[in-house]
Design an enzyme around this catalytic site. Structure first.
Site, mmCIF file in Angstrom:
data_model
loop_
_atom_site.group_PDB
_atom_site.id
_atom_site.type_symbol
_atom_site.label_atom_id
_atom_site.label_comp_id
_atom_site.label_asym_id
_atom_site.label_seq_id
_atom_site.Cartn_x
_atom_site.Cartn_y
_atom_site.Cartn_z
ATOM 1 N N GLU A 49 -5.950 -0.233 3.872
ATOM 2 C CA GLU A 49 -6.120 1.006 4.625
ATOM 3 C C GLU A 49 -4.851 1.865 4.576
ATOM 4 O O GLU A 49 -4.932 3.094 4.498
ATOM 5 C CB GLU A 49 -6.465 0.653 6.071
ATOM 6 C CG GLU A 49 -6.909 1.795 6.924
ATOM 7 C CD GLU A 49 -7.340 1.300 8.296
ATOM 8 O OE1 GLU A 49 -8.443 1.685 8.705
ATOM 9 O OE2 GLU A 49 -6.581 0.539 8.944
ATOM 10 N N ARG B 245 -5.993 -3.971 6.509
ATOM 11 C CA ARG B 245 -5.057 -2.975 7.053
ATOM 12 C C ARG B 245 -4.087 -2.509 5.972
ATOM 13 O O ARG B 245 -3.736 -1.331 5.903
ATOM 14 C CB ARG B 245 -4.261 -3.532 8.236
ATOM 15 C CG ARG B 245 -5.087 -3.828 9.475
ATOM 16 C CD ARG B 245 -5.630 -2.591 10.198
ATOM 17 N NE ARG B 245 -6.902 -2.092 9.767
ATOM 18 C CZ ARG B 245 -8.113 -2.606 10.006
ATOM 19 N NH1 ARG B 245 -8.252 -3.728 10.670
ATOM 20 N NH2 ARG B 245 -9.195 -2.006 9.570
ATOM 21 N N SER C 110 6.423 0.435 -10.585
ATOM 22 C CA SER C 110 5.993 -0.826 -11.182
ATOM 23 C C SER C 110 5.672 -1.865 -10.119
ATOM 24 O O SER C 110 6.362 -1.980 -9.113
ATOM 25 C CB SER C 110 7.096 -1.367 -12.094
ATOM 26 O OG SER C 110 6.728 -2.626 -12.627
#
Length: 162
Positions: A105, A102, A128
């Site tokens: 995703e 997830r 960064s």
């Protein structure tokens, strides 16, 4: 009172992690300590401490001393935690663990949106992941739904002209 559930090391991951990972997770489980409790003793964030357990975050000598004392583990078995980590090898890509997928995703779906907004706000550059902090919080809204809040704070690094 709710039972405290502890994160543990899945046996299928152990071979991809440093030897000290199994030692740390076993001791954490035996002592019934959360990452939050360990982080409090070390003066570090719980995500950083979990990262040390997975071999993704370098520990200081002080971290090793504190972990050894807190978990009852010999310092010698944790000495390699101060070495340079071999990051990014703990799991397959793309991830198969649902929660980690997830997060992957989120980057797939919103990565270019994040990039566009960040470029407009900061210019051409990157955030960064080295000069970086992260935090995880739990929120409960007015309807009683539980929400995960993940903060990512990275130093902005502008690309230089050459």
């Amino acid at each position: 009172m709710a039972e405290t559930r502890l994160a543990s090391l899945d046996d299928s991951m152990a071979s991809r992690l440093p030897v000290h990972s199994q030692t740390l997770f076993d001791a954490k489980t035996a002592k019934k300590l959360t990452f939050e409790a360990i982080a409090s003793k070390l003066g570090r964030s719980e995500v950083a401490v979990a990262g040390m357990f997975y071999g993704q975050v370098q520990a200081s000598g002080e971290d090793v001393e504190a972990l050894s004392e807190l978990l009852g583990v010999p310092k010698e078995s944790l000495s390699k935690m101060t070495n340079f980590p071999d990051r990014g090898r703990s799991g397959p890509m793309p991830p198969v663990e649902p929660l980690i997928y997830r997060l992957y995703e989120v980057v797939q779906n919103y990565g270019y949106s994040f990039k566009a907004v960040m470029n407009e706000k900061f210019g051409d550059g990157i955030m960064s992941a080295i000069c970086f902090q992260t935090n995880v919080e739990k929120e409960v809204d007015e309807q009683g739904a539980t929400w995960a809040v993940i903060t990512l704070r990275g130093k902005w690094l502008p690309f230089t002209r050459f």
